[in-house]
Design a protein around this motif. Structure first.
Motif, PDB file in Angstrom:
ATOM      1  N   UNK A  55      99.671  59.684  51.668  1.00  0.00           N
ATOM      2  CA  UNK A  55     100.817  58.766  51.675  1.00  0.00           C
ATOM      3  C   UNK A  55     100.977  58.087  50.321  1.00  0.00           C
ATOM      4  N   UNK A  56      99.865  57.645  49.738  1.00  0.00           N
ATOM      5  CA  UNK A  56      99.937  56.976  48.432  1.00  0.00           C
ATOM      6  C   UNK A  56     100.398  57.936  47.341  1.00  0.00           C
ATOM      7  N   UNK A  57      99.970  59.188  47.411  1.00  0.00           N
ATOM      8  CA  UNK A  57     100.418  60.179  46.422  1.00  0.00           C
ATOM      9  C   UNK A  57     101.900  60.477  46.602  1.00  0.00           C
ATOM     10  N   UNK A  58     102.322  60.617  47.843  1.00  0.00           N
ATOM     11  CA  UNK A  58     103.731  60.921  48.119  1.00  0.00           C
ATOM     12  C   UNK A  58     104.659  59.784  47.701  1.00  0.00           C
ATOM     13  N   UNK A  59     104.179  58.542  47.808  1.00  0.00           N
ATOM     14  CA  UNK A  59     105.036  57.414  47.436  1.00  0.00           C
ATOM     15  C   UNK A  59     104.983  57.117  45.941  1.00  0.00           C
ATOM     16  N   UNK A  60     104.101  57.807  45.205  1.00  0.00           N
ATOM     17  CA  UNK A  60     104.043  57.617  43.764  1.00  0.00           C
ATOM     18  C   UNK A  60     103.094  56.528  43.312  1.00  0.00           C
ATOM     19  N   UNK A  61     102.269  56.003  44.215  1.00  0.00           N
ATOM     20  CA  UNK A  61     101.322  54.955  43.835  1.00  0.00           C
ATOM     21  C   UNK A  61     100.211  55.495  42.950  1.00  0.00           C
ATOM     22  N   UNK A  62      99.838  56.762  43.147  1.00  0.00           N
ATOM     23  CA  UNK A  62      98.783  57.379  42.334  1.00  0.00           C
ATOM     24  C   UNK A  62      99.317  58.670  41.738  1.00  0.00           C
ATOM     25  N   UNK A  63      98.726  59.057  40.616  1.00  0.00           N
ATOM     26  CA  UNK A  63      99.181  60.288  39.957  1.00  0.00           C
ATOM     27  C   UNK A  63      98.391  61.490  40.470  1.00  0.00           C
ATOM     28  N   UNK A  64      98.742  62.668  39.963  1.00  0.00           N
ATOM     29  CA  UNK A  64      98.145  63.911  40.456  1.00  0.00           C
ATOM     30  C   UNK A  64      96.660  63.999  40.133  1.00  0.00           C
ATOM     31  N   UNK A  65      96.245  63.513  38.953  1.00  0.00           N
ATOM     32  CA  UNK A  65      94.828  63.568  38.590  1.00  0.00           C
ATOM     33  C   UNK A  65      93.987  62.687  39.515  1.00  0.00           C
ATOM     34  N   UNK A  66      94.461  61.482  39.770  1.00  0.00           N
ATOM     35  CA  UNK A  66      93.753  60.571  40.661  1.00  0.00           C
ATOM     36  C   UNK A  66      93.685  61.152  42.067  1.00  0.00           C
ATOM     37  N   UNK A  67      94.777  61.756  42.486  1.00  0.00           N
ATOM     38  CA  UNK A  67      94.825  62.380  43.812  1.00  0.00           C
ATOM     39  C   UNK A  67      93.802  63.506  43.918  1.00  0.00           C
ATOM     40  N   UNK A  68      93.771  64.379  42.906  1.00  0.00           N
ATOM     41  CA  UNK A  68      92.833  65.506  42.918  1.00  0.00           C
ATOM     42  C   UNK A  68      91.392  65.015  42.895  1.00  0.00           C
ATOM     43  N   UNK A  69      91.089  63.984  42.081  1.00  0.00           N
ATOM     44  CA  UNK A  69      89.738  63.436  42.029  1.00  0.00           C
ATOM     45  C   UNK A  69      89.325  62.843  43.375  1.00  0.00           C
ATOM     46  N   UNK A  70      90.217  62.101  43.973  1.00  0.00           N
ATOM     47  CA  UNK A  70      89.901  61.475  45.262  1.00  0.00           C
ATOM     48  C   UNK A  70      89.690  62.531  46.341  1.00  0.00           C
ATOM     49  N   UNK A  71      90.504  63.562  46.347  1.00  0.00           N
ATOM     50  CA  UNK A  71      90.315  64.651  47.329  1.00  0.00           C
ATOM     51  C   UNK A  71      88.978  65.340  47.134  1.00  0.00           C
ATOM     52  N   UNK A  72      88.603  65.555  45.860  1.00  0.00           N
ATOM     53  CA  UNK A  72      87.319  66.199  45.577  1.00  0.00           C
ATOM     54  C   UNK A  72      86.159  65.327  46.043  1.00  0.00           C
ATOM     55  N   UNK A  73      86.260  64.025  45.817  1.00  0.00           N
ATOM     56  CA  UNK A  73      85.200  63.107  46.273  1.00  0.00           C
ATOM     57  C   UNK A  73      85.092  63.116  47.789  1.00  0.00           C
TER      58      UNK A  73
END
Length: 82
Positions: A55-73
């Motif tokens: 939801x935060x990625x879709x709304x633009x609160x976080x960028x793609x790099x942060x999203x990918x890092x968080x998913x990996x964690x």
């Protein structure tokens, strides 16, 4: 002569049932009025961490790099170096 007691037995058998139903309705109404407004709504399902991240990625609160890092964690992998 019956002196007006023609339907007396029917009512005599029915009256306990009428009183039981009346008392049940009164108890139901009191319980319903005493309940807090929050008790009447069904509990809502909590969002998972993945849903919050999406939801935060879709709304633009976080960028793609942060999203990918968080998913990996969350998946238990190390994030890719930048």
């Amino acid at each position: 002569m019956m002196y007006g007691y023609g339907i007396g037995w029917g009512w005599m058998m029915l009256m306990p049932l009428v009183w039981i139903v009346l008392l049940a309705v009164i108890v139901w109404a009191v319980v319903r009025l005493v309940q807090r407004p929050g008790d009447r709504t069904p509990p809502q399902r909590r969002e998972t961490a993945q849903e919050i991240l999406d939801r935060r990625f879709a709304s633009g609160e976080i960028d793609a790099d942060t999203y990918a890092d968080a998913r990996a964690r969350m998946a238990g992998r190390e994030p890719s170096p930048r």
